[in-house]
Design an enzyme around this catalytic site. Structure first.
Site, mmCIF file in Angstrom:
data_model
loop_
_atom_site.group_PDB
_atom_site.id
_atom_site.type_symbol
_atom_site.label_atom_id
_atom_site.label_comp_id
_atom_site.label_asym_id
_atom_site.label_seq_id
_atom_site.Cartn_x
_atom_site.Cartn_y
_atom_site.Cartn_z
ATOM 1 N N GLU A 45 4.502 10.014 -6.141
ATOM 2 C CA GLU A 45 3.665 8.994 -6.770
ATOM 3 C C GLU A 45 2.253 9.551 -7.001
ATOM 4 O OE1 GLU A 45 3.199 4.316 -6.189
ATOM 5 O OE2 GLU A 45 2.377 5.424 -4.509
ATOM 6 N N GLU A 92 5.605 -3.527 0.821
ATOM 7 C CA GLU A 92 5.732 -3.220 -0.602
ATOM 8 C C GLU A 92 4.970 -1.922 -0.815
ATOM 9 O OE1 GLU A 92 5.017 -2.462 -3.994
ATOM 10 O OE2 GLU A 92 3.855 -4.295 -4.282
ATOM 11 N N GLY A 149 2.866 2.333 5.377
ATOM 12 C CA GLY A 149 4.016 1.455 5.590
ATOM 13 C C GLY A 149 4.891 1.946 6.739
ATOM 14 N N CYS A 185 1.968 0.058 -8.772
ATOM 15 C CA CYS A 185 3.073 0.623 -7.993
ATOM 16 C C CYS A 185 4.353 0.661 -8.820
ATOM 17 C CB CYS A 185 3.276 -0.166 -6.716
ATOM 18 S SG CYS A 185 3.235 -1.934 -7.001
ATOM 19 N N GLY A 235 0.833 -1.203 0.000
ATOM 20 C CA GLY A 235 0.000 0.000 0.000
ATOM 21 C C GLY A 235 0.862 1.245 0.000
ATOM 22 N N SER A 236 0.347 2.310 0.636
ATOM 23 C CA SER A 236 1.039 3.598 0.575
ATOM 24 C C SER A 236 2.265 3.618 1.482
ATOM 25 C CB SER A 236 0.083 4.720 0.981
ATOM 26 O OG SER A 236 -0.324 4.527 2.317
ATOM 27 N N THR A 237 3.223 4.455 1.134
ATOM 28 C CA THR A 237 4.433 4.603 1.932
ATOM 29 C C THR A 237 4.085 5.151 3.316
ATOM 30 O OG1 THR A 237 5.741 4.892 -0.052
ATOM 31 C CG2 THR A 237 6.716 5.709 1.977
HETATM 32 P P1 NAI Z 1 -3.429 2.823 1.964
HETATM 33 O O1 NAI Z 1 -2.009 2.495 2.199
HETATM 34 O O2 NAI Z 1 -4.126 3.718 2.951
HETATM 35 O O3 NAI Z 1 -4.296 1.473 1.874
HETATM 36 C C1 NAI Z 1 -3.760 0.185 1.638
HETATM 37 C C2 NAI Z 1 -4.344 -0.805 2.636
HETATM 38 O O4 NAI Z 1 -3.899 -0.446 3.947
HETATM 39 C C3 NAI Z 1 -5.862 -0.822 2.705
HETATM 40 O O5 NAI Z 1 -6.287 -2.142 2.914
HETATM 41 C C4 NAI Z 1 -6.154 0.027 3.931
HETATM 42 O O6 NAI Z 1 -7.392 -0.258 4.545
HETATM 43 C C5 NAI Z 1 -5.016 -0.337 4.837
HETATM 44 N N1 NAI Z 1 -4.676 0.648 5.867
HETATM 45 C C6 NAI Z 1 -4.892 1.988 5.860
HETATM 46 N N2 NAI Z 1 -4.414 2.538 6.980
HETATM 47 C C7 NAI Z 1 -3.882 1.537 7.727
HETATM 48 C C8 NAI Z 1 -3.229 1.491 8.993
HETATM 49 N N3 NAI Z 1 -3.017 2.583 9.720
HETATM 50 N N4 NAI Z 1 -2.793 0.282 9.447
HETATM 51 C C9 NAI Z 1 -2.969 -0.839 8.711
HETATM 52 N N5 NAI Z 1 -3.599 -0.837 7.515
HETATM 53 C C10 NAI Z 1 -4.049 0.333 7.023
HETATM 54 O O7 NAI Z 1 -3.543 3.422 0.509
HETATM 55 P P2 NAI Z 1 -4.691 4.381 -0.080
HETATM 56 O O8 NAI Z 1 -5.019 5.432 0.930
HETATM 57 O O9 NAI Z 1 -5.769 3.523 -0.587
HETATM 58 O O10 NAI Z 1 -3.942 5.051 -1.318
HETATM 59 C C11 NAI Z 1 -3.116 6.211 -1.119
HETATM 60 C C12 NAI Z 1 -1.948 6.182 -2.076
HETATM 61 O O11 NAI Z 1 -1.109 5.087 -1.770
HETATM 62 C C13 NAI Z 1 -2.308 5.986 -3.524
HETATM 63 O O12 NAI Z 1 -2.687 7.192 -4.136
HETATM 64 C C14 NAI Z 1 -1.024 5.437 -4.069
HETATM 65 O O13 NAI Z 1 -0.135 6.491 -4.350
HETATM 66 C C15 NAI Z 1 -0.473 4.602 -2.944
HETATM 67 N N6 NAI Z 1 -0.778 3.172 -3.111
HETATM 68 C C16 NAI Z 1 0.234 2.317 -3.436
HETATM 69 C C17 NAI Z 1 -0.026 0.979 -3.668
HETATM 70 C C18 NAI Z 1 1.030 0.015 -4.043
HETATM 71 O O14 NAI Z 1 0.741 -0.991 -4.676
HETATM 72 N N7 NAI Z 1 2.267 0.214 -3.642
HETATM 73 C C19 NAI Z 1 -1.390 0.451 -3.604
HETATM 74 C C20 NAI Z 1 -2.384 1.415 -3.198
HETATM 75 C C21 NAI Z 1 -2.072 2.719 -2.980
HETATM 76 MG MG MG Z 2 -4.962 5.641 2.977
#
Ligand code: NAI
Ligand code: MG
Length: 487
Positions: free
Chosen positions: A398, A267, A250, A301, A245-247
Site C-alpha cells: 500500500e 479496518e 491493527g 484505503c 488505520g495501518s495494518t
Molecule cells: P497509523 O495506523 O499509525 O495511524 C492511525 C491511527 O492510529 C492514528 O490515530 C494513530 O495515532 C493511531 N495509532 C498509532 N499507533 C497506535 C497504537 N500503537 N495503538 C493505538 N493507536 C495507534 O497510520 P499512519 O502511521 O498515519 O499511516 C501509515 C500508513 O498506514 C499509511 O501510509 C497508509 O498506508 C496506512 N493507512 C491506512 C488507512 C486506512 O484507511 N486503512 C488510514 C491511514 C493510514
Molecule cells: Mg503510524
C-alpha cells in the site's frame, strides 16, 4: 480577458483561481480535551502543533492526552453509560443522534473548509463527499436506534459499554461519524481519538456535540499520538475497540487485546484492483480510474491503486489516461477547481516518494503529469507505472498516494488470479458491458466491496470492510450495528 485568437489560448489556458473563503470559520489557538461534556486542560500539560499541509503553516495547537487523561475520558464514558445512556429509551437516544446530524448540516461549510485546511484534501471532496456523508451517517443510524429488535428479531441485542475508537487522517470527519453514530445508536458510549495530523474537525465535532445537549460523557474526544491510542485500547474499562488505520497498528491492537473480553473491528489497508475489460465504456472507465486513485491524493484505503487492462484495449486506455492526467489540477486544496490537493504530512510524502523510487528501481516505466506543483507544502504529481508485474513492491504494498501500478491481462481467470494474489482484500472495481461477467467476478474477487462500472461510491446503508489483511468487521448498514452489540 485574453482573446481567443492564438493557439496559445487553447494549449495554455488555465482556470482563474476560485478559492473558498476562510473568513466564516472559527478556529481557536489552542484546543483542550473534550471529556465529560467540557473542554478540559490535559493533565500532561502538553500540546502539539497541527498544521495546514498545503502551506506548512500552524493552524492551532492541541492537547496531548496521557494515560491519566485517557483514564478520565474512559471513566466519564463509563459513568455516562451506567447512569444515563443505557437507561435512556431508544427513541430518546435517536433524537440526540438526529440532532447531531442536523447541526452538522447547518455547519457543513465550516466543517468542509477546516477539513481541507487541516487534511489537504480538495474542497470539492470535503464539501461534496466527506461532510454530507458524515451527516448522512448520523441520520441513518438515528433511524436504527429504536428498531434494534426489528433489525435482529428474537436475538435481544444488548449494548456493550464503552467503545474506544481510533481513526486515521484520510477521512477525519467521516471516520468519526462512521465510528460514533452506530455506537450511540446501539446504546454505547464513546472515547474517540482522531489522528495526530488531523484533529481539528473532530474537535469541531466535539463543540457541536456539546451544543447538541447530548448528556455529558456520552462522547469524549481526546487528542494525541499512537501512545494515547494504545492507552485507550489497553484501558480495562474499554469494552470494544474500533480502529481504522495501518495494518501494522491493527496487528498490534489485536495482540494487545488477545485474552481480554474486548470486542474489536479493524479496518486496515488496501490495494484494490480496478479491472477494465475490452467491452467496457472506455471513457467512463478512464474517469473511474482517475476518481479511484488520484482524487483525494490516493489517501483512500479502498483506492483503485492497481489497474488491470485487457490487453487488446490497453493502448487506448493508457493513451486516454495520460491525456486525462495532463488536465488534472494539483494545488491549493481550498480552490474549487483543484483535483489533487496536498499530501497529508511530510512523512506520508516521503513514503510516497520512496515508493516512486522503488518503482523505478524495479524496472517499471514511470509516467508523470507535466503539471507544476507548489513549492511550499506537501505535493505529489499524479504518477503512472507501466509494465509492472505481480512481484513488484509497488504492486504488492500500500502506497497511499497518487500512484497507479498498471498491468495487462488476457483472460478472466488470469485477472481473478492476479487481483486476488495480494495480502489485502478491501475493495475492487470491474468495468464491462456484461452483467454476467460482473456477477462472475464479484463472487470470485476476495474483496469486501466490489464496484461495477463506478468507483468509490458510498452510502450509509451499505456495509464496508475487508478480507485478509484489510481487517475484519463491517461498518455501515445493518451490519455496522453488530460489532456494537452482544446477543
Ligand atoms: P497509523 O495506523 O499509525 O495511524 C492511525 C491511527 O492510529 C492514528 O490515530 C494513530 O495515532 C493511531 N495509532 C498509532 N499507533 C497506535 C497504537 N500503537 N495503538 C493505538 N493507536 C495507534 O497510520 P499512519 O502511521 O498515519 O499511516 C501509515 C500508513 O498506514 C499509511 O501510509 C497508509 O498506508 C496506512 N493507512 C491506512 C488507512 C486506512 O484507511 N486503512 C488510514 C491511514 C493510514
Ligand atoms: Mg503510524
Amino acid at each position: 480577458m485574453k482573446e481567443a485568437t492564438s493557439n496559445e489560448f487553447f494549449t495554455d489556458w488555465k482556470y482563474a483561481p476560485a478559492p473558498e473563503s476562510t473568513d466564516h470559520i472559527k478556529l481557536n489557538k489552542q484546543y483542550d480535551l473534550f471529556i465529560n461534556g467540557k473542554f478540559v486542560k490535559p493533565t500532561s500539560k502538553k500540546y502539539f502543533d497541527t498544521i495546514n499541509p498545503a502551506t506548512e503553516q500552524k493552524l492551532a495547537e492541541v492537547a496531548e492526552a496521557n494515560e491519566k487523561d485517557v483514564d478520565l475520558a474512559v471513566t466519564s464514558a463509563k459513568n455516562a453509560y451506567d447512569k444515563v445512556w443505557k437507561k435512556m429509551p431508544a427513541k430518546e437516544r435517536s433524537k440526540y443522534i438526529f440532532r447531531i446530524a442536523r447541526l452538522m448540516q447547518e455547519r457543513a461549510r465550516e466543517f468542509a473548509v477546516i477539513e481541507s485546511m487541516n487534511g489537504g484534501k480538495p474542497i470539492r471532496e470535503s464539501r461534496d463527499v466527506d461532510t454530507p456523508l458524515a451527516a448522512n451517517h448520523f441520520f441513518y443510524y438515528a433511524g436504527w436506534a429504536d428498531k434494534l429488535d426489528y433489525a435482529f428479531p428474537n436475538k435481544k441485542p444488548q449494548s456493550l459499554g464503552v467503545a474506544g475508537q481510533i481513526i486515521p487522517w484520510n477521512f477525519p470527519l467521516l471516520m468519526a461519524a462512521w465510528k460514533i453514530a452506530p455506537a450511540l445508536a446501539t446504546g454505547n458510549t464513546v472515547v474517540l481519538k482522531p489522528a495526530e495530523t488531523t484533529p481539528l474537525t473532530a474537535l469541531k465535532l466535539a463543540e457541536l456535540i456539546r451544543d447538541s445537549g447530548l448528556p455529558d460523557g456520552v462522547v469524549n474526544i481526546i487528542t494525541g499520538f499512537g501512545k494515547t491510542g494504545a492507552a485507550i485500547v489497553n484501558h480495562p474499562k474499554i469494552n470494544k475497540v474500533a480502529f481504522t488505520g495501518s495494518t501494522d497498528v491493527g496487528k498490534l491492537i489485536q495482540k494487545s487485546i488477545a485474552g481480554t473480553n474486548k470486542k474489536v473491528t479493524l479496518e486496515l489497508g488496501g490495494k484494490a484492483a480496478n479491472i477494465i475489460f475490452d467491452d467496457a465504456p472506455i471513457d467512463q472507465a478512464v474517469e473511474g480510474i482517475i476518481n479511484g486513485i488520484f482524487f483525494n491524493q490516493g489517501h483512500v484505503c479502498c483506492a483503485g491503486s492497481r489497474l488491470f487492462i485487457q490487453e487488446n484495449v490497453a493502448d487506448i486506455v493508457i493513451g486516454k489516461l495520460k491525456q486525462r492526467l495532463e488536465t488534472l489540477i494539483v494545488g491549493d486544496p481550498l480552490d474549487k477547481n483543484t483535483d489533487i490537493g496536498a499530501i497529508n504530512s511530510k512523512e506520508q510524502l516521503t513514503k510516497i516518494n520512496d515508493f516512486i523510487k522503488i518503482g523505478i528501481d524495479e524496472g517499471a516505466e514511470m509516467y508523470q503529469s507535466s503539471c507544476s506543483i507548489p513549492s511550499k507544502g506537501f505535493f505529489c504529481k499524479p504518477t503512472l507505472f507501466l509494465h509492472t508485474s505481480q512481484s513488484h513492491r509497488i504492486v504488492q504494498e500500500e502506497i497511499f498516494g497518487p500512484v497507479l501500478a498498471i498491468q495487462t491481462f488476457r483472460t478472466v481467470e488470469e485477472v481473478i488470479e492476479k487481483a486476488n494474489n495480494i495480502p489485502y482484500g478491501l475493495s475492487a472495481g470491474v468495468w464491462t458491458d456484461k452483467g454476467s461477467k460482473i456477477f462472475n467476478l464479484t463472487s470470485k474477487l476476495r474483496a469486501g466491496v466490489v464496484w461495477a462500472n463506478t468507483y468509490n461510491k458510498f452510502d450509509p446503508a451499505s456495509p464496508f470492510g475487508g478480507y485478509k489483511e484489510s481487517g475484519f468487521g463491517r461498518e455501515g448498514g445493518l451490519h455496522g450495528l453488530m460489532p456494537y452489540l452482544s446477543f
